[in-house]
Design an enzyme around this catalytic site. Structure first.
Site, PDB file in Angstrom:
ATOM      1  N   ILE A 178      48.220  33.487  42.533  1.00 42.18           N
ATOM      2  CA  ILE A 178      47.238  32.418  42.651  1.00 42.18           C
ATOM      3  C   ILE A 178      46.106  32.679  41.658  1.00 42.18           C
ATOM      4  O   ILE A 178      45.888  33.802  41.212  1.00 42.18           O
ATOM      5  CB  ILE A 178      46.684  32.294  44.081  1.00 42.18           C
ATOM      6  CG1 ILE A 178      45.937  33.556  44.488  1.00 42.18           C
ATOM      7  CG2 ILE A 178      47.791  32.000  45.071  1.00 42.18           C
ATOM      8  CD1 ILE A 178      45.289  33.463  45.841  1.00 42.18           C
ATOM      9  N   LYS A 179      45.406  31.615  41.322  1.00 43.59           N
ATOM     10  CA  LYS A 179      44.383  31.694  40.273  1.00 43.59           C
ATOM     11  C   LYS A 179      43.007  31.685  40.934  1.00 43.59           C
ATOM     12  O   LYS A 179      42.457  30.628  41.260  1.00 43.59           O
ATOM     13  CB  LYS A 179      44.556  30.507  39.325  1.00 43.59           C
ATOM     14  CG  LYS A 179      43.970  30.692  37.948  1.00 43.59           C
ATOM     15  CD  LYS A 179      44.420  29.568  37.030  1.00 43.59           C
ATOM     16  CE  LYS A 179      43.781  29.646  35.656  1.00 43.59           C
ATOM     17  NZ  LYS A 179      44.263  30.798  34.875  1.00 43.59           N
ATOM     18  N   THR A 180      42.471  32.862  41.154  1.00 44.29           N
ATOM     19  CA  THR A 180      41.243  33.045  41.913  1.00 44.29           C
ATOM     20  C   THR A 180      40.110  33.523  41.009  1.00 44.29           C
ATOM     21  O   THR A 180      40.318  34.381  40.158  1.00 44.29           O
ATOM     22  CB  THR A 180      41.446  34.086  43.028  1.00 44.29           C
ATOM     23  OG1 THR A 180      42.624  33.773  43.753  1.00 44.29           O
ATOM     24  CG2 THR A 180      40.277  34.123  43.962  1.00 44.29           C
ATOM     25  N   TYR A 187      39.313  37.523  38.082  1.00 44.09           N
ATOM     26  CA  TYR A 187      39.142  37.551  36.632  1.00 44.09           C
ATOM     27  C   TYR A 187      38.124  38.589  36.166  1.00 44.09           C
ATOM     28  O   TYR A 187      37.906  38.765  34.962  1.00 44.09           O
ATOM     29  CB  TYR A 187      38.840  36.145  36.106  1.00 44.09           C
ATOM     30  CG  TYR A 187      40.134  35.385  35.903  1.00 44.09           C
ATOM     31  CD1 TYR A 187      40.695  35.263  34.642  1.00 44.09           C
ATOM     32  CD2 TYR A 187      40.825  34.868  36.980  1.00 44.09           C
ATOM     33  CE1 TYR A 187      41.904  34.623  34.452  1.00 44.09           C
ATOM     34  CE2 TYR A 187      42.037  34.222  36.811  1.00 44.09           C
ATOM     35  CZ  TYR A 187      42.574  34.101  35.538  1.00 44.09           C
ATOM     36  OH  TYR A 187      43.790  33.476  35.366  1.00 44.09           O
TER      37      TYR A 187
END
Length: 310
Positions: free
Chosen positions: A163-165, A169
């Site tokens: 998932i892109k959380t 990052y």
């Protein structure tokens, strides 16, 4: 306007929670939960100026991933996919963009500041702005010099990697800045086992003996949408693609070709790793063919299933 970074100079409005807001007024509270704990999910999407007009590339897939990313965090997106699509296309059209980068983000806003976000509202924002080649125009032709970072990619048993959380990052920022401090354009991150995972904001592909390899989902990578595009195009072109590969660090140095893929990076060749020249130190023939096929699709817009026209 003159005080804004160049990429935002032509941006007048941002969509926030159902309303278009002037750029200067698109603000959130300093005690926003996501600012303190990284509790947000987002997407990076490109709109291209195709032969058939401005079109968002693989918008449906990006929206699907946004909603899937929200699930583990119990982020309840209050808007339907159709509503977000309408907001995005209206934003692009009203800004007059023929091509742009799109950033939908969903996050926990301000209410309480305990680790639990249970009383915090879910906020949804969409911004768009002009943005060229992520790693530079020259990189698309000449390739980039990269280093293997000392920072490892976290495992999916620690934090979901598919998932892109927002908070995750930090890992990418540390790896990328380490590379740039040492004179490289970008980094490659290994997973906890020491195998190749990905770049800070890109998936990675290796070419060896005419076949294409890319780390599988079990290697702690993000399931990239441009990665999927590259795999699809390569297979259609007749290449054998090993999309669940395990790649050791040493294999990077002896690869015939390496390249990154990503919404921002598109298809970018890698010409050296840790000062070891890859192949001839230029964009390899397989990378060149695949990159050309990718941009042919982008320019023509003739794969209707991959484009949402503005």
């Amino acid at each position: 306007m003159s005080d804004r970074p160049e990429m935002f100079e032509g941006t007048e409005r941002i969509w926030m929670d159902g309303e278009f807001v002037d750029f200067e007024d698109a603000q959130t509270h300093v005690l926003t939960h996501a600012l303190h704990y990284g509790t947000g999910v987002f997407e990076g999407v490109r709109c291209y100026d195709t032969e058939q007009g401005p079109a968002i590339f693989r918008w449906e897939e990006h929206l699907d991933r946004l909603y899937k990313s929200a699930k583990p965090y119990d982020l309840d997106i209050e808007f339907t996919k159709d509503e977000l699509t309408e907001a995005t296309t209206e934003l692009i059209a009203s800004e007059g963009f023929e091509s742009c980068y799109i950033r939908p983000i969903v996050y926990y806003g301000f209410d309480s500041l305990g680790v639990s976000p249970k009383d915090c509202p879910t906020k949804t924002t969409i911004a768009a702005w002009p943005w060229g080649a992520y790693l530079g125009e020259e990189a698309l032709e000449e390739g980039v010099d990269v280093m293997v970072s000392s920072w490892r990619k976290h495992a999916s048993s620690q934090i979901p990697t598919n998932i892109k959380t927002t908070g995750l990052y930090v890992n990418s920022m540390l790896a990328g800045e380490e590379a740039r401090r040492n004179g490289y354009t970008e980094a490659i991150v290994l997973n906890k086992e020491g195998n190749v995972a990905e770049g800070p904001g890109e998936n990675i592909f290796m070419v060896r003996d005419g076949e294409i390899y890319t780390p599988g989902l079990a290697e702690s990578i993000l399931e990239g949408i441009t990665r999927n595009t590259a795999i699809t195009l390569a297979e259609e072109m007749g290449y054998t693609v090993h999309e669940e590969a395990t790649i050791s660090r040493g294999e990077l140095y002896t690869a015939d070709e390496l390249f990154f893929t990503g919404t921002a990076a598109e298809v970018t060749p890698i010409r050296s790793v840790d000062d070891n020249e890859i192949g001839e130190g230029t964009k390899g023939p397989v990378t060149d063919e695949l990159q050309s096929a990718f941009f042919d699709v982008i320019e023509s817009g003739d794969r209707e299933e991959w484009f949402h026209y503005v």
